[in-house]
Design a protein around this motif. Structure first.
Motif, PDB file in Angstrom:
ATOM      1  N   MET A  50       0.837  -1.192   0.000  1.00 25.15           N
ATOM      2  CA  MET A  50       0.000   0.000   0.000  1.00 25.15           C
ATOM      3  C   MET A  50       0.877   1.249   0.000  1.00 25.15           C
TER       4      MET A  50
ATOM      5  N   ASN B  89       1.703   4.178   1.513  1.00 26.75           N
ATOM      6  CA  ASN B  89       1.445   4.763   2.823  1.00 26.75           C
ATOM      7  C   ASN B  89       1.468   6.289   2.830  1.00 26.75           C
TER       8      ASN B  89
ATOM      9  N   LEU C 110      -4.638   6.032   1.935  1.00 27.85           N
ATOM     10  CA  LEU C 110      -3.848   4.973   2.572  1.00 27.85           C
ATOM     11  C   LEU C 110      -2.866   5.501   3.598  1.00 27.85           C
TER      12      LEU C 110
ATOM     13  N   ARG D 118      -5.827   1.274   6.006  1.00 33.21           N
ATOM     14  CA  ARG D 118      -4.922   0.141   5.782  1.00 33.21           C
ATOM     15  C   ARG D 118      -5.363  -1.069   6.609  1.00 33.21           C
TER      16      ARG D 118
ATOM     17  N   ILE E  40      -8.391  -2.706   4.950  1.00 36.12           N
ATOM     18  CA  ILE E  40      -7.991  -3.525   3.805  1.00 36.12           C
ATOM     19  C   ILE E  40      -7.414  -4.854   4.279  1.00 36.12           C
TER      20      ILE E  40
ATOM     21  N   LEU F 264      -9.657   2.335  -5.574  1.00 33.48           N
ATOM     22  CA  LEU F 264      -8.201   2.336  -5.489  1.00 33.48           C
ATOM     23  C   LEU F 264      -7.603   1.675  -6.725  1.00 33.48           C
TER      24      LEU F 264
ATOM     25  N   THR G  36     -11.808  -1.455  -7.105  1.00 29.22           N
ATOM     26  CA  THR G  36     -10.425  -1.364  -7.587  1.00 29.22           C
ATOM     27  C   THR G  36     -10.413  -1.209  -9.096  1.00 29.22           C
TER      28      THR G  36
ATOM     29  N   ASP H  38      -1.781   2.884  -5.853  1.00 27.72           N
ATOM     30  CA  ASP H  38      -2.417   2.771  -4.537  1.00 27.72           C
ATOM     31  C   ASP H  38      -2.064   1.422  -3.911  1.00 27.72           C
ATOM     32  N   LEU H  39      -2.317   0.364  -4.688  1.00 24.71           N
ATOM     33  CA  LEU H  39      -2.066  -1.003  -4.219  1.00 24.71           C
ATOM     34  C   LEU H  39      -1.296  -1.760  -5.293  1.00 24.71           C
TER      35      LEU H  39
ATOM     36  N   ASN I 234       1.350  -2.907   5.211  1.00 24.65           N
ATOM     37  CA  ASN I 234       0.924  -3.592   3.993  1.00 24.65           C
ATOM     38  C   ASN I 234      -0.041  -4.713   4.366  1.00 24.65           C
TER      39      ASN I 234
END
Length: 490
Positions: A266, A268, A273, A279, A282, A342, A370, A391-392, A453
């Motif tokens: 992620m 940060n 996020l 976080r 998720i 995201l 997503t 983002d991810l 993460n």
């Protein structure tokens, strides 16, 4: 009757002659093509998978069981205060261009790796070096800013291999090292070819020629193995087909462990996020076992932090981020982060592409949409790893014992925690094993509590090889296809 006996003898003689002509070439399958062939100038695991221990060598190296053994350094002495390492180099070592490898090449390599503006992907390996001096041609003295219980371990990484000043700038496309194999050709998009280096300082490998062929598609990988176009695929991308190979006596299936912590990384530093509650939400939305079953067909060990379960210092923190979609929804509502969309950037490996689809569905269940973008490896390195434009993402970190990456706020997931950075500084100067264990465990707990993460699973090593090949690594203590002990038995 006599004629029949003579014919049988001829057949036996012919068979014996055939047995003497043992195969000496091998074709190794790989999912990813390396972006370059210089392990000191890139972060991609595929670089080391081709050149580590084959083309390039360091002062120390990883053995197949993960232990640290001598490499170009025949021996070493450590000063009483733990700050000075005196390495005695092997004699008669040459680079593949015929030039002698001396202490001055070691000085050059370590100074280059730690210099300002270095392209080395692991600068932390060299951060505590104060001075590197050549005492004579075969003796190097390295002075550290404090005792470091992991220094010999650090010098075994591919990022710490010894290179020549004459070829350092061209190693990316024409690698010249000291290893048992020398570079022949890189047909980009297809293969890298190596051949045995006859002037190698150590024992000659049984193999004379090696080809690394790049086959990213799982179906193509299966077909290549079945057709014999590839002799071994140490990290096979289609675990769902392993049962077919297990049932076929022509093949052996090799299942082991890797250093690969597979994570949903992620960003940060980027809203939303940068909010720990998002976080954490998720992390609770993820069902690890569904991902292992769906993307890896059951191969993989759940993890709750960035540490290998087979490491004796590992702490099982999976309960900290247990699958709990109700908790995930509540955290998102508390953070005011409803109706999120995201960007999920996926590199080529099947664990990422397959796992990404499963994670996208799991996130949708808690209200997070997503946008999936599939990237080639070079694109991923440029956009995600270096550009922070994501983002991810899903990636397996295959470097050994690399929790220290969380101490670098400029690392791609941009985690910036002063307390963690101080903890890593303390670990770097601690040599007592019990104290190092305590610090490693504290570090694991800290990043798990910060939900840096989404921690998914430890990547299993599932390989397939021709049954007549022996010497391939069962486990992967580092990202390598070490061919030095590989041979055909028939």
């Amino acid at each position: 009757m006599i004629r029949s006996l003579r014919t049988g003898a001829a057949i036996l003689a012919l068979t014996a002659g055939t047995a003497l002509a043992q195969q000496t070439d091998i074709t190794i399958g790989m999912v990813l093509e390396p972006p370059n062939l210089d392990p000191t100038g890139g972060a991609a695991a595929a670089i080391d998978e081709v050149v580590y221990a084959n083309v390039f060598e360091g002062l120390t190296r990883f053995a197949s069981d993960g232990s640290i053994v001598s490499g170009l350094a025949e021996s070493w002495e450590i000063s009483e205060d733990g700050t000075t390492y005196t390495f005695t180099l092997r004699e008669g070592v040459t680079f593949h261009d015929g030039s002698a490898m001396t202490a001055y090449d070691v000085v050059f390599s370590l100074d280059r790796a730690r210099a300002e503006g270095s392209t080395n992907a692991q600068p932390s390996l060299f951060a505590n070096i104060v001075l590197v001096e050549a005492v004579d041609d075969t003796t190097v003295e390295v002075t550290l800013d404090g005792p470091d219980g992991a220094f010999l371990f650090d010098m075994a990484w591919g990022d710490a291999v010894i290179v020549s000043p004459d070829s350092a700038e061209t190693n990316a496309t024409n690698p010249i090292g000291t290893g048992p194999f020398r570079f022949v050709e890189w047909a980009q998009g297809d293969r890298v070819e190596l051949t045995r280096y006859d002037a190698y300082w150590g024992d000659a490998p049984a193999l004379e020629d090696a080809t690394f062929r790049f086959v990213s598609d799982p179906n193509a990988a299966f077909a290549a193995m079945m057709a014999g176009d590839v002799d071994a695929f140490p990290n096979f991308p289609a675990p769902e087909t392993l049962s077919s190979f297990e049932a076929d006596p022509r093949f052996s299936v090799i299942v082991g462990s890797t250093e690969g912590e597979t994570i949903l990384a992620m960003n940060n530093a980027q809203p939303p996020l940068d909010d720990i509650r998002v976080r954490q939400a998720i992390s609770h939305a993820i069902n690890r076992q569904d991902i292992i079953d769906g993307a890896m067909f059951g191969y993989g060990t759940p993890i709750g932090t960035h540490f290998a379960p087979h490491n004796p210092d590992y702490v099982d923190l999976t309960a900290n981020s247990a699958y709990d979609p109700d908790a995930a929804r509540a955290l998102l509502e508390e953070a005011g982060a409803t109706d999120l969309t995201l960007r999920l950037m996926l590199p080529p490996p099947s664990y990422a592409r397959r796992g990404g689809e499963i994670i996208a569905a799991q996130l949708r269940e808690v209200g997070i949409e997503t946008e999936i973008t599939n990237l080639e490896w070079a694109q991923w390195l440029e956009q995600v790893f270096r550009g922070y434009d994501f983002d991810l993402t899903i990636v397996s970190h295959t470097e050994p014992a690399d929790i220290n990456i969380y101490a670098n706020p400029e690392y791609y997931f941009q985690y910036d925690n002063d307390a963690f950075q101080a903890l890593m500084e303390e670990l770097a100067t601690t040599s007592d094993p019990a104290a190092r264990t305590a610090l490693n465990q504290q570090a694991q707990q800290m990043i798990a509590a910060d939900f840096v993460n989404g921690y998914l699973f430890q990547l299993a090593k599932t390989g397939v090889a021709n049954a007549d090949i022996e010497g391939l690594w069962e486990n992967s203590p580092t990202q390598a296809n070490d061919l030095t002990g590989v041979r055909w038995v028939e």
